[in-house]
Motif scaffolding. Structure first.
Motif, PDB file in Angstrom:
ATOM      1  N   TYR A 161     -87.680 -52.809  47.363  1.00 16.73           N
ATOM      2  CA  TYR A 161     -87.216 -54.039  48.017  1.00 16.73           C
ATOM      3  C   TYR A 161     -85.811 -54.404  47.547  1.00 16.73           C
ATOM      4  O   TYR A 161     -84.939 -54.750  48.356  1.00 16.73           O
ATOM      5  N   ILE A 164     -83.231 -51.923  48.923  1.00  9.84           N
ATOM      6  CA  ILE A 164     -82.946 -52.204  50.338  1.00  9.84           C
ATOM      7  C   ILE A 164     -81.995 -53.393  50.453  1.00  9.84           C
ATOM      8  O   ILE A 164     -81.062 -53.392  51.263  1.00  9.84           O
ATOM      9  N   VAL A 168     -78.418 -53.022  52.204  1.00 10.37           N
ATOM     10  CA  VAL A 168     -78.076 -53.799  53.395  1.00 10.37           C
ATOM     11  C   VAL A 168     -76.769 -54.554  53.177  1.00 10.37           C
ATOM     12  O   VAL A 168     -75.902 -54.611  54.059  1.00 10.37           O
ATOM     13  N   PHE A 196     -77.561 -54.061  63.028  1.00 12.39           N
ATOM     14  CA  PHE A 196     -78.922 -53.902  62.503  1.00 12.39           C
ATOM     15  C   PHE A 196     -78.984 -54.322  61.033  1.00 12.39           C
ATOM     16  O   PHE A 196     -79.948 -54.969  60.602  1.00 12.39           O
ATOM     17  N   ALA A 197     -77.957 -53.969  60.265  1.00 12.03           N
ATOM     18  CA  ALA A 197     -77.914 -54.375  58.857  1.00 12.03           C
ATOM     19  C   ALA A 197     -77.836 -55.891  58.729  1.00 12.03           C
ATOM     20  O   ALA A 197     -78.474 -56.487  57.849  1.00 12.03           O
ATOM     21  N   GLN A 198     -77.072 -56.528  59.600  1.00 11.96           N
ATOM     22  CA  GLN A 198     -76.995 -57.987  59.581  1.00 11.96           C
ATOM     23  C   GLN A 198     -78.345 -58.611  59.920  1.00 11.96           C
ATOM     24  O   GLN A 198     -78.723 -59.647  59.353  1.00 11.96           O
ATOM     25  N   LEU A 199     -79.085 -57.987  60.841  1.00 16.00           N
ATOM     26  CA  LEU A 199     -80.409 -58.495  61.207  1.00 16.00           C
ATOM     27  C   LEU A 199     -81.396 -58.335  60.055  1.00 16.00           C
ATOM     28  O   LEU A 199     -82.180 -59.247  59.758  1.00 16.00           O
ATOM     29  N   VAL A 200     -81.365 -57.184  59.390  1.00 13.66           N
ATOM     30  CA  VAL A 200     -82.276 -56.940  58.272  1.00 13.66           C
ATOM     31  C   VAL A 200     -81.977 -57.885  57.114  1.00 13.66           C
ATOM     32  O   VAL A 200     -82.886 -58.317  56.386  1.00 13.66           O
ATOM     33  N   SER A 201     -80.709 -58.247  56.937  1.00 16.06           N
ATOM     34  CA  SER A 201     -80.334 -59.128  55.826  1.00 16.06           C
ATOM     35  C   SER A 201     -80.957 -60.511  55.948  1.00 16.06           C
ATOM     36  O   SER A 201     -81.061 -61.239  54.956  1.00 16.06           O
ATOM     37  N   ALA A 203     -84.099 -61.014  56.741  1.00 15.41           N
ATOM     38  CA  ALA A 203     -85.451 -60.920  56.186  1.00 15.41           C
ATOM     39  C   ALA A 203     -85.465 -60.443  54.741  1.00 15.41           C
ATOM     40  O   ALA A 203     -86.336 -60.834  53.963  1.00 15.41           O
ATOM     41  N   VAL A 204     -84.512 -59.603  54.374  1.00 16.51           N
ATOM     42  CA  VAL A 204     -84.479 -59.035  53.028  1.00 16.51           C
ATOM     43  C   VAL A 204     -83.424 -59.767  52.208  1.00 16.51           C
ATOM     44  O   VAL A 204     -82.281 -59.914  52.639  1.00 16.51           O
ATOM     45  N   SER A 206     -80.862 -60.184  49.210  1.00 16.26           N
ATOM     46  CA  SER A 206     -80.052 -59.486  48.218  1.00 16.26           C
ATOM     47  C   SER A 206     -79.700 -60.486  47.123  1.00 16.26           C
ATOM     48  O   SER A 206     -78.945 -61.433  47.358  1.00 16.26           O
TER      49      SER A 206
END
Length: 261
Positions: A161, A164, A168, A196-201, A203-204, A206
Motif C-alpha cells: 500500500y 503504491i 502514484v 489514471f495516476a491522479q485518479l488512484v491518488s 483513493a491511495v 501517500s
C-alpha cells in the motif's frame, strides 16, 4: 499584484523571492540578465499616477534571489493590504556584447512575497503535528492488515500500500511542465497514464504528501488550514475508515474463535 500582505508591524521587512532563467530553463549556460524591478509606493500616489520605485539589476540566470523592502513603504493598507510589483525585461542595448534573451519564470519559482508570520519553533511544532497524523494513519493501517491477515501477509499488504502511494505520487509529478505549470504529454498513452495516476491518488494515500520538511527548509509557513485539512481528510476520514474496518475484522475473528470453543 499580491493581496492580503499583512505584517505584525509596519517596520517589518518583506522579501521578494524569485528565480528566473535566460531564454530556456533547460539551458545550463545561463546569462547575466539586466532588468528592472519596481514596487508601487502608495504614499506617493497623489504626486504621480503610478509611482514605482524602480531598481536596475543584473541577475545571474538560474539562481534564487531575494529583494528586501520595507513593508511600510509598499503595502497599500487601504486597498486590501496590496503590494504591486513591476518587472521590465530590458532590450538588446542593455545586454552589452551578449545576445538578449527573454526572462523566463517557472511556475514553482515564480516571484513570491515573504513576510514573517511566526518563528521557526512554532513552524517546526506545526510540522510535528503533521508527522503525528502520519504516524496515526500508519498505525491504523498496520493494525487493520494485522487483524485481517497473518504476519507475513500483513507486512506485505502494508508495504505494498505504501509503495503504491509513493509510486502514484511519482507518476503524478513525472510529466514535464511548461512555464505556466501545465503538463507536457508525449502522446495519448502518457496523458491517460497520468490521469489514471491522479485518479488512484484519490483513493491511495501517500504519506509523503504530509511531509513538511521542504517547507521548513524554504521558510514556508505550515498553515493551520493545511493542518485542519490533514486532520479531517487523513485522521477522521481515512484513518477512521481503516480503523473501523480493522475493528470489524478483529471482532469477527474473535467471534469465530468463541464459536469454535
Amino acid at each position: 499584484m499580491y493581496n492580503n500582505v499583512k505584517t505584525a508591524s509596519p517596520d517589518d521587512v518583506l522579501f521578494l523571492r524569485y528565480r528566473m532563467y535566460s531564454g530556456d530553463t533547460s539551458d545550463t549556460n545561463q546569462l547575466m540578465i539586466p532588468c528592472f524591478w519596481g514596487f508601487l509606493i502608495p504614499a506617493a500616489r497623489e504626486q504621480a499616477g503610478e509611482p514605482f520605485a524602480m531598481m536596475h539589476m543584473r541577475i545571474p540566470g538560474g539562481t534564487f534571489q531575494e529583494i528586501p523592502v520595507s513593508a511600510a513603504q509598499v503595502v497599500d493598507v487601504e486597498n486590501g493590504y496590496r503590494v504591486v510589483v513591476r518587472f521590465i525585461n530590458l532590450p538588446q542595448e542593455f545586454w552589452g556584447q551578449g545576445k538578449a534573451a527573454s526572462a523566463v519564470f517557472q511556475a514553482k519559482d515564480r516571484p513570491v512575497i515573504l513576510c514573517k508570520v511566526t518563528g521557526f519553533l512554532n513552524n517546526y511544532l506545526r510540522s510535528l503535528v503533521l508527522a503525528t497524523f502520519q504516524i496515526a494513519f500508519l498505525a491504523a493501517l498496520g493494525c487493520t492488515v494485522g487483524a485481517a491477515f497473518s504476519t507475513p501477509v500483513a507486512a506485505f499488504a502494508a508495504i505494498s500500500y505504501l509503495v503504491i502511494g509513493f509510486s502514484v505520487q511519482a507518476a503524478i509529478t513525472a510529466p514535464l511542465q511548461n512555464e505556466d505549470g501545465s503538463y507536457q504529454y508525449k502522446g495519448f498513452v502518457d496523458k491517460a497514464a497520468h490521469k489514471f495516476a491522479q485518479l488512484v491518488s484519490v483513493a491511495v494515500v501517500s504519506v509523503d504528501d504530509l511531509d513538511a520538511t521542504s517547507d521548513l527548509i524554504k521558510g514556508n509557513l505550515v498553515e493551520y488550514r493545511r493542518i485542519g485539512w490533514a486532520f479531517v481528510n487523513l485522521v477522521l476520514i481515512r484513518t477512521g475508515i481503516i480503523s473501523g474496518i480493522g475493528i470489524w475484522i478483529l471482532t469477527r475473528r474473535e467471534l469465530g474463535t468463541v464459536i469454535k470453543r
